[in-house]
Scaffold this active site. Structure first.
Site, PDB file in Angstrom:
ATOM      1  N   MET A   9       0.850  -1.197   0.000  1.00 54.65           N
ATOM      2  CA  MET A   9       0.000   0.000   0.000  1.00 54.65           C
ATOM      3  C   MET A   9       0.888   1.250   0.000  1.00 54.65           C
ATOM      4  O   MET A   9       1.851   1.327   0.768  1.00 54.65           O
ATOM      5  CB  MET A   9      -0.929   0.011   1.211  1.00 54.65           C
ATOM      6  N   CYS A  11      -0.658   4.599  -0.295  1.00 57.01           N
ATOM      7  CA  CYS A  11      -1.421   5.801   0.028  1.00 57.01           C
ATOM      8  C   CYS A  11      -2.754   5.404   0.660  1.00 57.01           C
ATOM      9  O   CYS A  11      -3.110   4.225   0.725  1.00 57.01           O
ATOM     10  CB  CYS A  11      -1.683   6.650  -1.225  1.00 57.01           C
ATOM     11  N   CYS A  14      -5.047   3.347  -1.498  1.00 57.81           N
ATOM     12  CA  CYS A  14      -4.797   1.899  -1.480  1.00 57.81           C
ATOM     13  C   CYS A  14      -5.558   1.237  -0.345  1.00 57.81           C
ATOM     14  O   CYS A  14      -6.176   0.177  -0.498  1.00 57.81           O
ATOM     15  CB  CYS A  14      -3.299   1.609  -1.324  1.00 57.81           C
ATOM     16  N   TYR A  62      -1.665  -6.566  -3.724  1.00 62.15           N
ATOM     17  CA  TYR A  62      -0.935  -6.335  -2.482  1.00 62.15           C
ATOM     18  C   TYR A  62      -0.582  -7.690  -1.874  1.00 62.15           C
ATOM     19  O   TYR A  62      -1.002  -8.734  -2.348  1.00 62.15           O
ATOM     20  CB  TYR A  62      -1.777  -5.514  -1.502  1.00 62.15           C
ATOM     21  N   CYS A 138       8.841 -32.950 -14.197  1.00 60.91           N
ATOM     22  CA  CYS A 138       9.777 -31.972 -14.769  1.00 60.91           C
ATOM     23  C   CYS A 138      11.192 -32.119 -14.225  1.00 60.91           C
ATOM     24  O   CYS A 138      12.149 -32.278 -14.978  1.00 60.91           O
ATOM     25  CB  CYS A 138       9.262 -30.559 -14.539  1.00 60.91           C
ATOM     26  N   CYS A 143      11.755 -32.096 -17.983  1.00 65.47           N
ATOM     27  CA  CYS A 143      12.420 -30.873 -18.435  1.00 65.47           C
ATOM     28  C   CYS A 143      13.903 -30.831 -18.084  1.00 65.47           C
ATOM     29  O   CYS A 143      14.751 -30.590 -18.949  1.00 65.47           O
ATOM     30  CB  CYS A 143      11.744 -29.645 -17.825  1.00 65.47           C
ATOM     31  N   CYS A 560      21.625  -1.359 -41.808  1.00 66.17           N
ATOM     32  CA  CYS A 560      21.678  -1.981 -40.483  1.00 66.17           C
ATOM     33  C   CYS A 560      21.039  -1.056 -39.457  1.00 66.17           C
ATOM     34  O   CYS A 560      21.237   0.168 -39.495  1.00 66.17           O
ATOM     35  CB  CYS A 560      23.122  -2.260 -40.081  1.00 66.17           C
ATOM     36  N   CYS A 561      20.287  -1.620 -38.543  1.00 65.17           N
ATOM     37  CA  CYS A 561      19.653  -0.876 -37.440  1.00 65.17           C
ATOM     38  C   CYS A 561      18.596   0.110 -37.922  1.00 65.17           C
ATOM     39  O   CYS A 561      18.152   0.959 -37.145  1.00 65.17           O
ATOM     40  CB  CYS A 561      20.660  -0.098 -36.600  1.00 65.17           C
TER      41      CYS A 561
END
Length: 563
Positions: A9, A11, A14, A62, A138, A143, A560-561
């Site tokens: 929070m 303020c 909030c 929050y 996993c 994985c 380029c770019c």
């Protein structure tokens, strides 16, 4: 009275938002929130669970945790009349409102762990039930070990062949599979302990029960223990997160042969001289290329084409890359019969017979739901046994949730973890949904395959008129500098307003660029807005900008770019 410590929070506004959110929780009588103190006091009716209050605050972005009651009694700056009013309501509800929700979690993989930790964080007690090794697919057999093996194979490949062999002498590497396997398993064990076992051991609110669970009704499980005994576990809420196992096709003669699934392949201490792979998607192709780079002669049997469910350009690019490495890809080839004779496999197809030392079956994964007695709890499954869930991971039985590979959601570990977190939030009384519209996916072949959002075909199926551009990598400076221009980047945009709908990429390290595309889609950027962004030069992700520029420019005529 329930006391919450709230961080985030900034303020008084909030605090007002937090107060409004808490007041919407069923059973809340009165709420007082102090922004300076970072604290909320909530008077509730009997039976209102603290986890529902925490979930309401967390839903705003929050962070809420249960505060120590003695500290919370030191409430400076709060009006006495309000304090007394809330206190009297608290006295009526004392005892019941502090009862902790009992949650049973079946499984210990990504979805199960994420859900357990989030539920405990919000005030619940968890009984986690695991019939096998802690950590799920996993970290143990998916994985982590596969990516370690794939990386080792990539290094072996570069040592014997790279675009820079003209000036960097190539050499044939000596492969010691035993040592590679030991290194791989050591890292698996390390991660399992650090990310699963030690966390569970250090959390007193989580009880780990080893055994095999089945439903006895809507609020009870029977757990068969390793010693043969049985224990009953009752629950207020339950999460099913039992994962999936390799699906085995009904090929005549296959049953009873010593074929591999990915599980056996990843722990093999030898590299076969000849490897046949039945399958044409993620697991099949990742492992096929890894074994080929470690020294196997690999043949892939694809019933249709590689990645037949994706944009056709993806399968075409991977097929070309595989064949360039000497991997034989047999498209539109179905195995009619398998035999294991004199230590070798004989596969019969319409093209004739093929012989191999090892056979890898990688044709998808089936949900682990058999034996759970889901019907006893009224939980609905698909014809394939996957548990049907909504966006909040709720099953057909309201207080029973499911997440991960055992459901009808995409079988990706990060989807499972996100689903587990949202399931826990919803178990505690909030309403959190999993949005998969911008879900990135990566296949760790070389070149990698990365996708997010709609393909052209998917957009058409949804009735969305689209426009697309495909940029080959010989237009991407990073690929040119690497002397590796295999692949492409394809953008799919809405025809009416140019909003980015999807990206498909086949490129070295394509996985490192796809999240940028996912964020662009999530933020509803147009291809022009993407083209106008600053991208660092000589990065592969710059290819997204160049692909976006092709909607309005000829990028071959840019310096380029060029912005």
């Amino acid at each position: 009275m329930t006391y919450l410590e709230i961080s985030g929070m900034t303020c008084g506004s909030c605090a007002a938002h937090v107060k409004e959110a808490l007041e919407t929780v069923p059973g809340v009588r009165a709420v007082l929130v102090s922004y300076p103190e970072g604290r909320a006091e909530v008077s509730t009716e009997s039976g209102t669970l603290p986890g529902a209050l925490i979930a309401a605050v967390d839903g705003l972005g929050y962070k809420a945790t249960l505060a120590d009651a003695l500290l919370a009694n030191n409430r400076t700056g709060l009006p006495d009349t309000v304090r007394k009013s809330m206190g009297s309501a608290d006295n009526r509800a004392r005892g019941d409102s502090d009862r902790r929700l009992n949650i049973a979690v079946i499984g210990s993989g990504a979805a199960a762990m994420a859900a357990s930790l989030k539920a405990v964080e919000q005030g619940a007690r968890v009984t986690l039930i695991e019939r096998g090794t802690i950590g799920g697919t996993c970290v143990n057999i998916g994985c982590v070990p596969s990516k370690i093996m794939i990386r080792a194979a990539h290094v072996a490949h570069l040592r014997q062949k790279s675009p820079f062999d003209v000036g960097v002498g190539a050499t044939m590497p000596a492969i010691d599979r035993n040592k590679l396997l030991a290194q791989q398993q050591a890292r698996v064990d390390e991660l399992r302990h650090a990310k699963y076992e030690s966390i569970l051991e250090g959390n007193p609110a989580i009880t780990v029960l080893h055994g095999e669970a089945r439903f006895k009704g809507e609020h009870a499980l029977a757990v068969r223990l390793p010693d043969g005994g049985e224990r009953e576990v009752t629950f207020d809420r339950c999460l099913v997160a039992t994962g999936a196992n390799p699906a085995i096709p009904p090929i005549p003669g296959l049953k009873g042969t010593p074929y591999w699934t990915s599980t056996e392949a990843l722990v093999s201490d030898a590299v076969p001289q000849r490897l046949a792979v039945i399958g044409s998607s993620v697991v099949a192709l990742e492992l096929a290329q890894a074994f080929a780079r470690l020294g196997s002669k690999v043949t892939v049997f694809a019933r249709s084409t590689l990645f037949s469910q994706e944009d056709p350009a993806i399968g075409e690019a991977l097929t070309a890359a595989f064949r360039a490495e000497g991997i034989e890809v047999l498209e539109h080839t179905q195995t009619r019969q398998v035999a294991h004779v004199s230590g070798e496999f004989v596969l019969t197809t319409a093209r004739g017979e093929l012989r191999a030392d090892k056979l890898l079956i990688a044709t998808g994964r089936a949900p682990n739901t058999r034996g759970l007695a889901l019907d006893a709890a009224g939980v609905t499954v698909t014809a394939q046994g996957a548990i049907r869930v909504d966006e909040g991971m709720r099953t057909s039985t309201p207080h029973i949730y499911a997440a991960g590979d055992c459901t009808d959601q995409p079988q990706l570990v990060y989807v499972a973890a996100a689903a587990g977190t949202r399931a826990a939030i919803n178990m505690m009384g909030a309403d959190s949904a999993l949005d998969l519209r911008a879900m990135p996916a990566v296949v760790f072949t070389d070149p990698q395959v990365a996708t997010v959002g709609y393909s052209e075909a998917q957009a058409h199926h949804e009735g969305i008129e689209s426009d697309s551009r495909l940029l080959t990598l010989d237009n991407v400076p990073r690929a040119l500098a690497n002397f590796d221009t295999r692949g492409f980047i394809k953008l799919v945009a809405a025809a009416d307003d140019g909003r980015l709908l999807g990206v498909q990429a086949v490129a070295p390290e394509a996985g490192e660029l796809i999240q940028t595309a996912a964020l662009a889609i999530r933020n509803r950027m147009t291809v022009q807005e993407l083209a106008d962004q600053l991208f660092p030069y000589l990065t592969m992700v710059e290819g997204l900008k160049l692909a976006a520029q092709t909607f309005n420019k000829d990028v071959t005529q840019l310096s380029c770019c060029a912005g």
